[in-house]
Design a protein around this motif. Structure first.
Motif, PDB file in Angstrom:
ATOM      1  N   SER A 235       0.824  -1.214   0.000  1.00  0.00           N
ATOM      2  CA  SER A 235       0.000   0.000   0.000  1.00  0.00           C
ATOM      3  C   SER A 235       0.855   1.260   0.000  1.00  0.00           C
ATOM      4  CB  SER A 235      -0.925   0.010   1.220  1.00  0.00           C
ATOM      5  OG  SER A 235      -1.917  -0.979   1.110  1.00  0.00           O
ATOM      6  N   PHE A 236       1.882   1.279   0.845  1.00  0.00           N
ATOM      7  CA  PHE A 236       2.720   2.469   0.939  1.00  0.00           C
ATOM      8  C   PHE A 236       3.523   2.696  -0.337  1.00  0.00           C
ATOM      9  CE2 PHE A 236       2.026   1.786   5.532  1.00  0.00           C
ATOM     10  CZ  PHE A 236       1.653   3.075   5.890  1.00  0.00           C
ATOM     11  N   GLN A 237       4.061   1.628  -0.900  1.00  0.00           N
ATOM     12  CA  GLN A 237       4.849   1.791  -2.115  1.00  0.00           C
ATOM     13  C   GLN A 237       3.965   2.224  -3.282  1.00  0.00           C
ATOM     14  OE1 GLN A 237       8.618  -1.258  -1.289  1.00  0.00           O
ATOM     15  NE2 GLN A 237       7.143  -1.726  -2.881  1.00  0.00           N
ATOM     16  N   THR A 238       2.763   1.701  -3.367  1.00  0.00           N
ATOM     17  CA  THR A 238       1.835   2.129  -4.412  1.00  0.00           C
ATOM     18  C   THR A 238       1.537   3.619  -4.293  1.00  0.00           C
ATOM     19  OG1 THR A 238       0.804  -0.063  -4.504  1.00  0.00           O
ATOM     20  CG2 THR A 238      -0.475   1.778  -5.359  1.00  0.00           C
ATOM     21  N   LEU A 239       1.298   4.061  -3.075  1.00  0.00           N
ATOM     22  CA  LEU A 239       1.025   5.483  -2.836  1.00  0.00           C
ATOM     23  C   LEU A 239       2.216   6.343  -3.236  1.00  0.00           C
ATOM     24  CD1 LEU A 239      -0.535   7.861  -1.605  1.00  0.00           C
ATOM     25  CD2 LEU A 239       0.301   7.152   0.642  1.00  0.00           C
ATOM     26  N   ILE A 240       3.418   5.946  -2.817  1.00  0.00           N
ATOM     27  CA  ILE A 240       4.616   6.721  -3.136  1.00  0.00           C
ATOM     28  C   ILE A 240       4.817   6.819  -4.643  1.00  0.00           C
ATOM     29  CG2 ILE A 240       7.134   6.764  -2.948  1.00  0.00           C
ATOM     30  CD1 ILE A 240       6.827   5.377  -0.237  1.00  0.00           C
ATOM     31  N   MET A 241       4.623   5.712  -5.344  1.00  0.00           N
ATOM     32  CA  MET A 241       4.833   5.693  -6.799  1.00  0.00           C
ATOM     33  C   MET A 241       3.844   6.607  -7.515  1.00  0.00           C
ATOM     34  SD  MET A 241       5.557   1.639  -7.213  1.00  0.00           S
ATOM     35  CE  MET A 241       7.023   0.885  -6.486  1.00  0.00           C
ATOM     36  N   ALA A 242       2.579   6.540  -7.098  1.00  0.00           N
ATOM     37  CA  ALA A 242       1.571   7.389  -7.724  1.00  0.00           C
ATOM     38  C   ALA A 242       1.859   8.869  -7.473  1.00  0.00           C
ATOM     39  CB  ALA A 242       0.184   7.025  -7.208  1.00  0.00           C
ATOM     40  N   LEU A 243       2.292   9.191  -6.253  1.00  0.00           N
ATOM     41  CA  LEU A 243       2.598  10.586  -5.933  1.00  0.00           C
ATOM     42  C   LEU A 243       3.852  11.071  -6.653  1.00  0.00           C
ATOM     43  CD1 LEU A 243       1.845  10.755  -2.095  1.00  0.00           C
ATOM     44  CD2 LEU A 243       0.405  11.483  -3.999  1.00  0.00           C
ATOM     45  N   LEU A 244       4.848  10.211  -6.784  1.00  0.00           N
ATOM     46  CA  LEU A 244       6.080  10.618  -7.454  1.00  0.00           C
ATOM     47  C   LEU A 244       5.820  10.986  -8.902  1.00  0.00           C
ATOM     48  CD1 LEU A 244       9.141  10.984  -7.675  1.00  0.00           C
ATOM     49  CD2 LEU A 244       9.320   8.544  -8.171  1.00  0.00           C
ATOM     50  N   GLY A 245       5.099  10.142  -9.623  1.00  0.00           N
ATOM     51  CA  GLY A 245       4.846  10.441 -11.028  1.00  0.00           C
ATOM     52  C   GLY A 245       3.818  11.529 -11.215  1.00  0.00           C
ATOM     53  N   GLY A 246       2.812  11.553 -10.368  1.00  0.00           N
ATOM     54  CA  GLY A 246       1.716  12.502 -10.504  1.00  0.00           C
ATOM     55  C   GLY A 246       0.417  11.749 -10.710  1.00  0.00           C
ATOM     56  N   ALA A 247      -0.409  11.650  -9.670  1.00  0.00           N
ATOM     57  CA  ALA A 247      -1.612  10.823  -9.728  1.00  0.00           C
ATOM     58  C   ALA A 247      -2.644  11.362 -10.706  1.00  0.00           C
ATOM     59  CB  ALA A 247      -2.226  10.710  -8.327  1.00  0.00           C
ATOM     60  N   ALA A 249      -2.027  12.740 -13.660  1.00  0.00           N
ATOM     61  CA  ALA A 249      -1.608  12.561 -15.052  1.00  0.00           C
ATOM     62  C   ALA A 249      -1.834  11.122 -15.493  1.00  0.00           C
ATOM     63  CB  ALA A 249      -0.139  12.939 -15.217  1.00  0.00           C
ATOM     64  N   LEU A 250      -2.127  10.925 -16.776  1.00  0.00           N
ATOM     65  CA  LEU A 250      -2.449   9.600 -17.284  1.00  0.00           C
ATOM     66  C   LEU A 250      -1.310   8.612 -17.059  1.00  0.00           C
ATOM     67  CD1 LEU A 250      -4.330   7.703 -18.850  1.00  0.00           C
ATOM     68  CD2 LEU A 250      -3.323   8.590 -20.977  1.00  0.00           C
ATOM     69  N   PHE A 251      -0.093   8.999 -17.449  1.00  0.00           N
ATOM     70  CA  PHE A 251       1.056   8.109 -17.314  1.00  0.00           C
ATOM     71  C   PHE A 251       1.889   8.415 -16.072  1.00  0.00           C
ATOM     72  CE2 PHE A 251       0.198   8.228 -21.925  1.00  0.00           C
ATOM     73  CZ  PHE A 251      -0.004   6.870 -22.147  1.00  0.00           C
ATOM     74  N   GLY A 252       1.409   9.326 -15.218  1.00  0.00           N
ATOM     75  CA  GLY A 252       2.159   9.702 -14.032  1.00  0.00           C
ATOM     76  C   GLY A 252       2.505   8.534 -13.128  1.00  0.00           C
ATOM     77  N   PRO A 253       1.516   7.677 -12.761  1.00  0.00           N
ATOM     78  CA  PRO A 253       1.836   6.542 -11.883  1.00  0.00           C
ATOM     79  C   PRO A 253       2.898   5.607 -12.455  1.00  0.00           C
ATOM     80  CG  PRO A 253      -0.530   6.896 -11.950  1.00  0.00           C
ATOM     81  CD  PRO A 253       0.060   7.799 -12.990  1.00  0.00           C
ATOM     82  N   ILE A 254       2.907   5.433 -13.779  1.00  0.00           N
ATOM     83  CA  ILE A 254       3.918   4.572 -14.397  1.00  0.00           C
ATOM     84  C   ILE A 254       5.291   5.231 -14.305  1.00  0.00           C
ATOM     85  CG2 ILE A 254       4.621   3.410 -16.530  1.00  0.00           C
ATOM     86  CD1 ILE A 254       1.687   3.386 -17.352  1.00  0.00           C
ATOM     87  N   LEU A 255       5.340   6.538 -14.500  1.00  0.00           N
ATOM     88  CA  LEU A 255       6.609   7.264 -14.384  1.00  0.00           C
ATOM     89  C   LEU A 255       7.162   7.182 -12.967  1.00  0.00           C
ATOM     90  CD1 LEU A 255       5.806  10.496 -16.466  1.00  0.00           C
ATOM     91  CD2 LEU A 255       7.167   8.517 -17.167  1.00  0.00           C
ATOM     92  N   GLY A 256       6.284   7.033 -11.991  1.00  0.00           N
ATOM     93  CA  GLY A 256       6.740   6.871 -10.616  1.00  0.00           C
ATOM     94  C   GLY A 256       7.086   5.435 -10.282  1.00  0.00           C
ATOM     95  N   ALA A 257       6.357   4.483 -10.880  1.00  0.00           N
ATOM     96  CA  ALA A 257       6.550   3.073 -10.531  1.00  0.00           C
ATOM     97  C   ALA A 257       7.877   2.522 -11.030  1.00  0.00           C
ATOM     98  CB  ALA A 257       5.396   2.238 -11.092  1.00  0.00           C
ATOM     99  N   VAL A 258       8.233   2.816 -12.269  1.00  0.00           N
ATOM    100  CA  VAL A 258       9.419   2.200 -12.873  1.00  0.00           C
ATOM    101  C   VAL A 258      10.704   2.554 -12.114  1.00  0.00           C
ATOM    102  CG1 VAL A 258      10.859   2.086 -14.940  1.00  0.00           C
ATOM    103  CG2 VAL A 258       8.367   1.956 -15.141  1.00  0.00           C
ATOM    104  N   PRO A 259      11.021   3.845 -11.897  1.00  0.00           N
ATOM    105  CA  PRO A 259      12.274   4.144 -11.187  1.00  0.00           C
ATOM    106  C   PRO A 259      12.260   3.710  -9.731  1.00  0.00           C
ATOM    107  CG  PRO A 259      11.025   6.161 -11.536  1.00  0.00           C
ATOM    108  CD  PRO A 259      10.338   5.094 -12.316  1.00  0.00           C
TER     109      PRO A 259
END
Length: 305
Positions: A235-247, A249-259
Motif C-alpha cells: 500500500s505504501f509503495q503504491t502510494l509513493i509511486m503514484a505521488l512521485l509520477g503525478g496521480a 496525469a495519465l502516465f504519471g503513476p507509471i513514471l513513478g513506478a518504474v524508477p
C-alpha cells in the motif's frame, strides 16, 4: 479525433506491442521478475490514481484488495480454470469495494486515510482467523498452471485496459464530477452532483483492478500466507509511486513506478536491515520536494520558462 490524438494512440499501441514482445528477449528469470514487479506496481499505482487522482482521497487499502485477489487465486485455482479464477477475483473485489465504499466514502481527509489503513489490517486478520479456524492451515500453495510469461502478458493487458478506462472517464461527465469533488466536495453537492454515487463507482472500479492484479500475481509466489499477501508495504509503495509520477496525469503513476521499483530493489538487496527507514525517508522527500509529482514539476518548469 485530431492528428495529435491519432499519433498518441498509435504510439500507445506500438508501445504495448513492443512491451508484449519483451519476454521473448529475456533469458534471466531475475530480469523477467524485475519487469513483472514494474508492471505490477504500474497496475496498482494506475488503479489507485483512477480513484484517488481526481477525488484526492488518499487510500492505504490497496493491499486489502490485492491480497484478497491473491488468496482467491490460491483457493479457487485448485478447483476451477484460470479464467474463472480471474472472473471470481474481480467479482470479489467489486462486492468488497461496494460494501466498503458505501460504509466509508462519507468520510474524508485524515479519517478516510486512517480507516483505509485499518481496513487492510482488518482484512489480514480476518483471513488469518479463517485459515486457522476452518482450514487448519495458515498458508496455501498456488497450484494454477500459469507461467511467468503468462503473468507478464496478463498484467500488460490489464495496465493497457486501465489506461483506456482513465481516458474514457476523464472525457465523461463522471470524470468532470470527480474533478469537482476533488476541488471542493461541498460545492459539488451544491451544484447537484451525487458525490456518494460517483465516488463509490470509481472506488469499485479501482478496487476491482487491484483485486484482479493480486489474482494474476498469485502464481508468481507459489506459496501464500497473510503476511505475504497483505504486506502493508504494498500500500505504501503504491502510494509513493503514484505521488512521485503525478496521480492526476495519465502516465504519471507509471513514471513513478518504474524508477522506484528499481530503487527499492537496490535498497532491499543492499540495505535489508534499514529498508523501512529508507522507505520512510523517500516518502517524506517526495511529498516535500514534489507535491504535484514529476509531471507537475515539469509543467511548472515549462510555465516558468
Amino acid at each position: 479525433m485530431s492528428t495529435k490524438e491519432k499519433f498518441a494512440w498509435a504510439a500507445a499501441i506500438a508501445a504495448v506491442v513492443a512491451l508484449a514482445m519483451l519476454p521473448f528477449g529475456i533469458e534471466s528469470d531475475y530480469s523477467l521478475g524485475l519487469y513483472l514487479n514494474m508492471l505490477m506496481y504500474s497496475v496498482l499505482a494506475t488503479a489507485w490514481a483512477l480513484f484517488s487522482g481526481p477525488t484526492r482521497y488518499v487510500s492505504l487499502a490497496t493491499v486489502a484488495f490485492f491480497g484478497m485477489g491473491a488468496y482467491a487465486a490460491a483457493v479457487l485455482g485448485e478447483v476451477v480454470s484460470w479464467p474463472v479464477v480471474l472472473l471470481a477475483a474481480t467479482g470479489i473485489g467489486i462486492v468488497m469495494s461496494l460494501l466498503v465504499g458505501l460504509a466509508t466514502l462519507r468520510l474524508s481527509g485524515v479519517y478516510f486515510v486512517i480507516f483505509s489503513f485499518g481496513l487492510a489490517e482488518l482484512v489480514k486478520q480476518l483471513v488469518s482467523w479463517y485459515e486457522v479456524k476452518f482450514s487448519k492451515v495458515l498458508g496455501r500453495y498456488v497450484t494454477a498452471d500459469v507461467t511467468t510469461q503468462d503473468i507478464y502478458w496478463q498484467l500488460l493487458v490489464l495496465l493497457a485496459f486501465i489506461l483506456l478506462i482513465r481516458v474514457l472517464i476523464s472525457r465523461s461527465r463522471l470524470g468532470l464530477a470527480l474533478r469537482v469533488i476533488g476541488e471542493d466536495e461541498t460545492v459539488a453537492r451544491h451544484v447537484g452532483i451525487n458525490t456518494t454515487t460517483a465516488k463509490v463507482l470509481l472506488f469499485m472500479l479501482s478496487a476491482s483492478f487491484m483485486t484482479l492484479a493480486g489474482a494474476i500475481m498469485a502464481p508468481r509466489w507459489t506459496y501464500l500466507d497473510p503476511s505475504i499477501a497483505f504486506s502493508a508495504t504494498v500500500s505504501f509503495q503504491t502510494l509513493i509511486m503514484a505521488l512521485l509520477g503525478g496521480a492526476s496525469a495519465l502516465f504519471g503513476p507509471i513514471l513513478g513506478a518504474v524508477p522506484l521499483v528499481l530503487l527499492f530493489e537496490y535498497l532491499s538487496g543492499n540495505f535489508p536491515n534499514h529498508y523501512p527507514i529508507l522507505l520512510g525517508l523517500i516518502f517524506i522527500l517526495i511529498v516535500y520536494l514534489l507535491p504535484n509529482g514529476l509531471v507537475g514539476a515539469v509543467a511548472q518548469l515549462r510555465r516558468r520558462a
